[in-house]
Design an enzyme around this catalytic site. Structure first.
Site, PDB file in Angstrom:
ATOM      1  N   LYS A 118      -3.646   0.940  11.412  1.00  0.00           N
ATOM      2  CA  LYS A 118      -2.823  -0.256  11.668  1.00  0.00           C
ATOM      3  C   LYS A 118      -2.988  -0.723  13.114  1.00  0.00           C
ATOM      4  CE  LYS A 118       0.513  -0.013   7.971  1.00  0.00           C
ATOM      5  NZ  LYS A 118       1.896   0.123   7.537  1.00  0.00           N
ATOM      6  N   LYS A 200      -8.852   0.854   0.356  1.00  0.00           N
ATOM      7  CA  LYS A 200      -7.721   0.798  -0.582  1.00  0.00           C
ATOM      8  C   LYS A 200      -7.242  -0.650  -0.749  1.00  0.00           C
ATOM      9  CE  LYS A 200      -3.432   1.186   1.923  1.00  0.00           C
ATOM     10  NZ  LYS A 200      -2.199   1.762   2.286  1.00  0.00           N
ATOM     11  N   LYS A 203      -2.041  -5.470   0.447  1.00  0.00           N
ATOM     12  CA  LYS A 203      -1.532  -6.824   0.226  1.00  0.00           C
ATOM     13  C   LYS A 203      -2.218  -7.869   1.089  1.00  0.00           C
ATOM     14  CE  LYS A 203       3.067  -5.016  -0.561  1.00  0.00           C
ATOM     15  NZ  LYS A 203       4.273  -4.753   0.212  1.00  0.00           N
TER      16      LYS A 203
HETATM   17  P1  TYM Z   1       4.043   0.721   1.142  1.00  0.00           P
HETATM   18  O1  TYM Z   1       5.069  -0.331   1.080  1.00  0.00           O
HETATM   19  O2  TYM Z   1       2.805   0.478   1.951  1.00  0.00           O
HETATM   20  O3  TYM Z   1       3.566   1.108  -0.305  1.00  0.00           O
HETATM   21  C1  TYM Z   1       4.509   1.418  -1.327  1.00  0.00           C
HETATM   22  C2  TYM Z   1       3.927   2.471  -2.241  1.00  0.00           C
HETATM   23  O4  TYM Z   1       2.701   2.011  -2.817  1.00  0.00           O
HETATM   24  C3  TYM Z   1       1.673   2.983  -2.621  1.00  0.00           C
HETATM   25  N1  TYM Z   1       0.388   2.271  -2.453  1.00  0.00           N
HETATM   26  C4  TYM Z   1      -0.702   2.520  -3.202  1.00  0.00           C
HETATM   27  N2  TYM Z   1      -0.920   3.386  -4.200  1.00  0.00           N
HETATM   28  C5  TYM Z   1      -2.151   3.378  -4.787  1.00  0.00           C
HETATM   29  N3  TYM Z   1      -3.156   2.541  -4.409  1.00  0.00           N
HETATM   30  C6  TYM Z   1      -2.980   1.646  -3.405  1.00  0.00           C
HETATM   31  N4  TYM Z   1      -3.965   0.822  -3.083  1.00  0.00           N
HETATM   32  C7  TYM Z   1      -1.700   1.602  -2.753  1.00  0.00           C
HETATM   33  N5  TYM Z   1      -1.169   0.848  -1.759  1.00  0.00           N
HETATM   34  C8  TYM Z   1       0.098   1.276  -1.589  1.00  0.00           C
HETATM   35  C9  TYM Z   1       2.076   3.709  -1.345  1.00  0.00           C
HETATM   36  O5  TYM Z   1       1.501   4.988  -1.278  1.00  0.00           O
HETATM   37  C10 TYM Z   1       3.575   3.775  -1.486  1.00  0.00           C
HETATM   38  O6  TYM Z   1       3.944   4.865  -2.287  1.00  0.00           O
HETATM   39  N6  TYM Z   1       5.863   3.973   4.439  1.00  0.00           N
HETATM   40  C11 TYM Z   1       5.923   3.567   3.058  1.00  0.00           C
HETATM   41  C12 TYM Z   1       7.328   3.175   2.609  1.00  0.00           C
HETATM   42  C13 TYM Z   1       8.361   4.207   2.896  1.00  0.00           C
HETATM   43  C14 TYM Z   1       8.559   5.417   2.179  1.00  0.00           C
HETATM   44  C15 TYM Z   1       9.702   6.040   2.788  1.00  0.00           C
HETATM   45  C16 TYM Z   1       7.892   6.015   1.105  1.00  0.00           C
HETATM   46  C17 TYM Z   1       9.330   4.114   3.844  1.00  0.00           C
HETATM   47  N7  TYM Z   1      10.127   5.224   3.794  1.00  0.00           N
HETATM   48  C18 TYM Z   1      10.163   7.260   2.323  1.00  0.00           C
HETATM   49  C19 TYM Z   1       8.368   7.259   0.660  1.00  0.00           C
HETATM   50  C20 TYM Z   1       9.495   7.852   1.271  1.00  0.00           C
HETATM   51  C21 TYM Z   1       5.034   2.357   2.863  1.00  0.00           C
HETATM   52  O7  TYM Z   1       4.762   1.629   3.775  1.00  0.00           O
HETATM   53  O8  TYM Z   1       4.706   2.114   1.588  1.00  0.00           O
END
Ligand code: TYM
Length: 332
Positions: A118, A200, A203
């Protein structure tokens, strides 16, 4: 859930509030949340504070956050059975994050690959929030005594650091935090960019991402244009990232394992593969989109659910934070 003795294991996960989730978010995370809600006490957050690590337009941000809440309902998460809430509605997250910051080393945070990625992507805004992002995530998880944290593969390192911080804290102060286990599915854990299947799906990609609100024709078109290879052989292999990604999407959409998906496509060509994968995705997304549109009309109902989620989460978070503060010697 809050008043009875905990018997079921606790599941905690969260998703950021920026924009419409992608197929990656769905297969990597939310789909598993839905599957888990019957067997666990689940707490799901919209991690809006995490989203502030990247500049947000306030009007769009607010809209996206609400959209995400509606989407979680439309995807089939039950707001009575689960606690669904906004992270920013429970200020205990920030308080615990500050405390945990003081038990986290710079060196540990420096090793986080997502921070490195990032920082490259947003080189004009490498802020302290981006750096301590995993600590806030640890606070999210530890406040609720989660046993399991279902996420995509990209969050594994963040859950590991959460475990390290919790263990360090427990070593000093006794058994305060439950040590959570990551739950990462075999299929769907890493959905790749359709245009660059070594990256990966995220968005911010253009043609390489499928959003959960995409129109039928756009979905079919994006999948039709997905990068594959010149072999015309459908199998799952590291050397064939594009085809493997499509197989993974199909397997996730149809709840199959990869070898079942491979068998299905044995005598088919790439054109057929893309068409069938596209149709499977549409079949999956159409009812979600329909439900979302219905929910959009129910403003009061949704507002009440948002309030209820915050209250239920706050009650749990307050209890845990109180224990932590007391233990470390803050005057409570
Ligand atoms: P975020 O918002 O980036 O993504 C949400 C969830 O989607 C999964 N993900 C994917 N899985 C498979 N293939 C992909 N291309 C892909 N892109 C995203 C992510 O692994 C995630 O599970 N930091 C976290 C949010 C968060 C969180 C937490 C998660 C904040 N606090 C506590 C678990 C526990 C995040 O930015 O996810």
């Amino acid at each position: 859930m809050e008043n009875i003795k905990q018997e079921k294991k606790i599941v905690y996960s969260a998703i950021q509030a920026t924009g419409i989730p992608s197929l990656g978010n769905y297969f990597g995370a939310i789909k598993n949340w839905k599957d888990m809600q019957n067997n666990y006490d689940c707490i799901f957050a919209i991690a809006d504070l995490h989203s502030l690590t990247v500049r947000q337009d306030p009007i769009k941000f607010k809209k996206n956050a609400r959209t995400m809440f509606l989407l979680l309902l439309a995807l089939g998460l039950d707001p009575e059975k689960n606690i669904i809430y906004f992270q920013s509605h429970v200020h205990e997250h920030c308080e615990l994050a500050w405390i945990l910051n003081c038990f986290t080393y710079m060196g540990e945070l420096n090793r986080m690959t997502q921070f490195k990625d990032k920082s490259k992507k947003h080189s004009d805004n490498i802020n302290a929030g981006l750096f301590t992002y995993p600590v806030l995530m640890a606070a999210d998880i530890l406040l609720y005594g989660a046993d399991f944290v279902p996420t995509g593969a990209d969050q594994k390192q963040h859950i590991e650091i959460c475990r390290d911080i919790a263990q360090r804290f427990n070593n000093i102060f006794g058994d305060i935090f439950k040590i959570p286990e990551p739950l990462i599915n075999k299929t769907g854990a890493r959905i790749m960019n359709l245009q660059d299947p070594n990256k990966k799906m995220s968005k911010s990609d253009q043609d390489g991402v499928i959003f959960l609100f995409e129109e039928k024709n756009i979905i079919l078109n994006k999948i039709k244009k997905a990068v594959t290879d010149s072999e015309n052989k459908i199998c799952f292999s590291e050397e064939k990232p594009g085809v493997s990604n499509l197989l993974n999407i199909y397997a996730s959409a149809k709840n199959l394992d990869i070898s079942q998906a491979e068998n299905y496509f044995v005598n088919k060509n790439y054109g057929e593969l893309k068409k069938i994968v596209g149709e499977a995705v549409i079949e999956l997304l159409e009812p979600i989109q329909k439900k979302y549109l219905e929910l959009e009309k129910e403003k009061d109902y949704v507002d009440n659910l948002i309030k209820m989620g915050a209250e239920r989460a706050r009650r749990l978070a307050q209890k845990k934070l109180y224990k932590v503060k007391k233990k470390i010697g803050l005057l409570v």
